[in-house]
Design a protein around this motif. Structure first.
Motif, PDB file in Angstrom:
ATOM      1  N   LEU A 190       0.796  -1.234   0.000  1.00 47.95           N
ATOM      2  CA  LEU A 190       0.000   0.000   0.000  1.00 47.95           C
ATOM      3  C   LEU A 190       0.827   1.281   0.000  1.00 47.95           C
ATOM      4  O   LEU A 190       0.509   2.217  -0.761  1.00 47.95           O
ATOM      5  N   PRO A 191       1.894   1.421   0.821  1.00 49.96           N
ATOM      6  CA  PRO A 191       2.648   2.683   0.768  1.00 49.96           C
ATOM      7  C   PRO A 191       3.184   2.994  -0.622  1.00 49.96           C
ATOM      8  O   PRO A 191       3.107   4.144  -1.089  1.00 49.96           O
ATOM      9  N   GLY A 192       3.696   1.974  -1.304  1.00 53.62           N
ATOM     10  CA  GLY A 192       4.190   2.187  -2.665  1.00 53.62           C
ATOM     11  C   GLY A 192       3.079   2.509  -3.634  1.00 53.62           C
ATOM     12  O   GLY A 192       3.238   3.361  -4.523  1.00 53.62           O
ATOM     13  N   LEU A 193       1.922   1.850  -3.480  1.00 58.57           N
ATOM     14  CA  LEU A 193       0.781   2.135  -4.353  1.00 58.57           C
ATOM     15  C   LEU A 193       0.292   3.569  -4.158  1.00 58.57           C
ATOM     16  O   LEU A 193      -0.058   4.253  -5.127  1.00 58.57           O
ATOM     17  N   PHE A 194       0.263   4.021  -2.915  1.00 60.68           N
ATOM     18  CA  PHE A 194      -0.133   5.406  -2.648  1.00 60.68           C
ATOM     19  C   PHE A 194       0.801   6.372  -3.376  1.00 60.68           C
ATOM     20  O   PHE A 194       0.353   7.339  -4.017  1.00 60.68           O
ATOM     21  N   LYS A 195       2.097   6.115  -3.289  1.00 61.80           N
ATOM     22  CA  LYS A 195       3.074   6.999  -3.928  1.00 61.80           C
ATOM     23  C   LYS A 195       2.936   6.956  -5.448  1.00 61.80           C
ATOM     24  O   LYS A 195       2.978   7.992  -6.123  1.00 61.80           O
ATOM     25  N   MET A 196       2.770   5.762  -6.011  1.00 60.39           N
ATOM     26  CA  MET A 196       2.619   5.608  -7.460  1.00 60.39           C
ATOM     27  C   MET A 196       1.391   6.342  -7.976  1.00 60.39           C
ATOM     28  O   MET A 196       1.359   6.787  -9.129  1.00 60.39           O
ATOM     29  N   CYS A 197       0.383   6.494  -7.127  1.00 58.84           N
ATOM     30  CA  CYS A 197      -0.859   7.157  -7.527  1.00 58.84           C
ATOM     31  C   CYS A 197      -0.863   8.653  -7.198  1.00 58.84           C
ATOM     32  O   CYS A 197      -1.901   9.316  -7.334  1.00 58.84           O
ATOM     33  N   GLY A 198       0.287   9.172  -6.769  1.00 59.72           N
ATOM     34  CA  GLY A 198       0.435  10.614  -6.597  1.00 59.72           C
ATOM     35  C   GLY A 198       0.084  11.170  -5.244  1.00 59.72           C
ATOM     36  O   GLY A 198       0.072  12.399  -5.062  1.00 59.72           O
ATOM     37  N   LEU A 199      -0.211  10.309  -4.271  1.00 63.91           N
ATOM     38  CA  LEU A 199      -0.528  10.801  -2.935  1.00 63.91           C
ATOM     39  C   LEU A 199       0.739  11.280  -2.219  1.00 63.91           C
ATOM     40  O   LEU A 199       1.846  10.816  -2.517  1.00 63.91           O
ATOM     41  N   VAL A 200       0.565  12.185  -1.283  1.00 59.19           N
ATOM     42  CA  VAL A 200       1.699  12.752  -0.547  1.00 59.19           C
ATOM     43  C   VAL A 200       1.435  12.601   0.948  1.00 59.19           C
ATOM     44  O   VAL A 200       0.358  12.196   1.373  1.00 59.19           O
ATOM     45  N   ASP A 201       2.463  12.949   1.739  1.00 54.60           N
ATOM     46  CA  ASP A 201       2.355  12.852   3.203  1.00 54.60           C
ATOM     47  C   ASP A 201       1.884  11.463   3.631  1.00 54.60           C
ATOM     48  O   ASP A 201       0.967  11.301   4.454  1.00 54.60           O
ATOM     49  N   ILE A 202       2.530  10.460   3.060  1.00 53.56           N
ATOM     50  CA  ILE A 202       2.136   9.065   3.290  1.00 53.56           C
ATOM     51  C   ILE A 202       2.747   8.550   4.593  1.00 53.56           C
ATOM     52  O   ILE A 202       3.919   8.778   4.880  1.00 53.56           O
ATOM     53  N   SER A 203       1.944   7.874   5.374  1.00 48.66           N
ATOM     54  CA  SER A 203       2.446   7.215   6.578  1.00 48.66           C
ATOM     55  C   SER A 203       1.854   5.813   6.647  1.00 48.66           C
ATOM     56  O   SER A 203       0.789   5.541   6.079  1.00 48.66           O
ATOM     57  N   ALA A 204       2.563   4.908   7.350  1.00 47.22           N
ATOM     58  CA  ALA A 204       2.120   3.517   7.436  1.00 47.22           C
ATOM     59  C   ALA A 204       2.442   2.955   8.808  1.00 47.22           C
ATOM     60  O   ALA A 204       3.470   3.283   9.403  1.00 47.22           O
ATOM     61  N   GLU A 205       1.552   2.095   9.287  1.00 43.35           N
ATOM     62  CA  GLU A 205       1.760   1.435  10.578  1.00 43.35           C
ATOM     63  C   GLU A 205       1.175   0.026  10.488  1.00 43.35           C
ATOM     64  O   GLU A 205       0.008  -0.152  10.143  1.00 43.35           O
ATOM     65  N   SER A 206       1.999  -0.975  10.795  1.00 44.26           N
ATOM     66  CA  SER A 206       1.565  -2.366  10.726  1.00 44.26           C
ATOM     67  C   SER A 206       1.229  -2.914  12.107  1.00 44.26           C
ATOM     68  O   SER A 206       1.760  -2.458  13.127  1.00 44.26           O
ATOM     69  N   PHE A 207       0.354  -3.906  12.122  1.00 41.54           N
ATOM     70  CA  PHE A 207      -0.057  -4.544  13.369  1.00 41.54           C
ATOM     71  C   PHE A 207      -0.529  -5.962  13.054  1.00 41.54           C
ATOM     72  O   PHE A 207      -0.675  -6.334  11.891  1.00 41.54           O
ATOM     73  N   VAL A 208      -0.751  -6.760  14.083  1.00 41.14           N
ATOM     74  CA  VAL A 208      -1.213  -8.134  13.910  1.00 41.14           C
ATOM     75  C   VAL A 208      -2.674  -8.238  14.331  1.00 41.14           C
ATOM     76  O   VAL A 208      -3.071  -7.713  15.382  1.00 41.14           O
ATOM     77  N   ILE A 209      -3.473  -8.914  13.499  1.00 39.46           N
ATOM     78  CA  ILE A 209      -4.864  -9.199  13.831  1.00 39.46           C
ATOM     79  C   ILE A 209      -4.945 -10.646  14.309  1.00 39.46           C
ATOM     80  O   ILE A 209      -4.839 -11.576  13.512  1.00 39.46           O
ATOM     81  N   PRO A 210      -5.115 -10.879  15.612  1.00 44.44           N
ATOM     82  CA  PRO A 210      -5.242 -12.254  16.103  1.00 44.44           C
ATOM     83  C   PRO A 210      -6.632 -12.810  15.793  1.00 44.44           C
ATOM     84  O   PRO A 210      -7.615 -12.066  15.755  1.00 44.44           O
ATOM     85  N   HIS A 211      -6.692 -14.120  15.576  1.00 47.20           N
ATOM     86  CA  HIS A 211      -7.959 -14.794  15.288  1.00 47.20           C
ATOM     87  C   HIS A 211      -8.204 -15.885  16.327  1.00 47.20           C
ATOM     88  O   HIS A 211      -7.292 -16.668  16.616  1.00 47.20           O
ATOM     89  N   SER A 212      -9.400 -15.941  16.840  1.00 42.50           N
ATOM     90  CA  SER A 212      -9.776 -17.081  17.668  1.00 42.50           C
ATOM     91  C   SER A 212      -9.882 -18.323  16.784  1.00 42.50           C
ATOM     92  O   SER A 212      -9.969 -18.224  15.550  1.00 42.50           O
ATOM     93  N   TYR A 213      -9.897 -19.483  17.410  1.00 37.52           N
ATOM     94  CA  TYR A 213     -10.061 -20.725  16.644  1.00 37.52           C
ATOM     95  C   TYR A 213     -11.374 -20.702  15.875  1.00 37.52           C
ATOM     96  O   TYR A 213     -11.423 -21.085  14.702  1.00 37.52           O
ATOM     97  N   GLU A 214     -12.448 -20.236  16.528  1.00 38.96           N
ATOM     98  CA  GLU A 214     -13.761 -20.227  15.866  1.00 38.96           C
ATOM     99  C   GLU A 214     -13.765 -19.309  14.653  1.00 38.96           C
ATOM    100  O   GLU A 214     -14.302 -19.661  13.595  1.00 38.96           O
TER     101      GLU A 214
END
Length: 270
Positions: A190-214
């Motif tokens: 996504l950060p690269g896609l944002f830049k390729m599409c001309g967006l500026v002031d780009i920021s990114a933050e990653s995290f983990v989404i845990p899943h229950s067994y169900e």
């Protein structure tokens, strides 16, 4: 459909399984990490009053209703989804929340809106389900006003992990997601896609989404079956699920996937 909310729909190309989708969406939205980063997406779009916003791939409408509540009566909150059943549920939830929203059926890859129409757009866990993520980002940029804000939250399905578990089965499961049309690396791209599409002031933050067994089983059981059976080893399925269920009963099951929140701004005309 007449109510305080405007709904534009025309048939439903993906109407099957609405009840299942709503159950899964509601379970995912209970995850604390989802709540935290959804709130961050709202914060990025501030100020919310007196503006026009789009929640692209709005699903059940829960985030859209929250935005509408934050924006008050001076803002226009639009939701778009390709599934009629989800839009109808979004309209019901808006009535319950007593907020005004506008709902339109359509694809995020071909937005049915004029150019430079919105002050802000948010999109959550939708782009990864499409085959051309860059085409989607270009569409978002097209309908954003100059200085408009875009925030996208999406997963890197390629990072899915399961413990304990058969690593070969996990790898086949992830491969099967790609075979079913899912883009496996959208979050990191996504950060690269944002830049390729001309967006500026780009920021990114990653995290983990845990899943229950169900939740994991609800989301991936069919994918696992497809992945294993393609290689002629369907007998592994029962053993694999049994081992994971035993791990869950013992408090040992852990599954998750990495996601990234990316934000950017459309530049002013030169």
């Amino acid at each position: 459909m007449s109510s305080a909310n405007d709904v534009t729909v025309s048939g439903d190309p993906q109407g099957a399984g609405t009840d299942y989708l709503l159950r899964v969406i509601d379970e995912i939205e209970k995850i604390p990490q989802i709540k935290k980063y959804r709130k961050k997406s709202y914060d990025f779009l501030e100020p919310l009053t007196g503006k026009s916003f789009l929640d692209a791939g709005c699903g059940s409408g829960s985030a859209l209703c929250e935005l509408a509540s934050l924006g008050g009566n001076t803002s226009q909150m639009h939701g778009l989804d390709i599934r009629r059943g989800l839009l109808e549920e979004a309209a019901r939830r808006a009535e319950t929340a007593r907020v005004k929203i506008r709902l339109t059926q359509g694809s995020v890859a071909d937005l049915p809106f004029d150019s430079e129409n919105f002050d802000g757009i948010r999109c959550e866990r939708t782009v990864s389900h499409l085959q051309s993520p860059i085409a989607v980002i270009k569409e978002f940029v097209r309908v954003l006003k100059p200085a408009g804000k875009l925030v996208v939250i999406d997963v890197d399905a390629d990072t899915a992990f399961i413990s304990p578990g058969n690593l070969n089965v996990t790898r086949r499961m992830v491969s099967s997601l790609a075979d079913n049309g899912m883009s496996l690396t959208v979050g990191r791209d996504l950060p690269g896609l944002f830049k390729m599409c001309g967006l500026v002031d780009i920021s990114a933050e990653s995290f983990v989404i845990p899943h229950s067994y169900e939740l994991f089983k609800s989301l991936y059981e069919k994918t696992v079956l497809e992945a294993i059976s393609r290689e002629g080893s369907a007998s592994e399925v029962g053993v694999w699920w049994e081992a994971l269920k035993e791990a869950d009963d013992a408090g040992l099951f852990f599954m998750g996937v990495t996601a990234t929140l990316v934000s950017g701004t459309k530049g002013l005309p030169s």
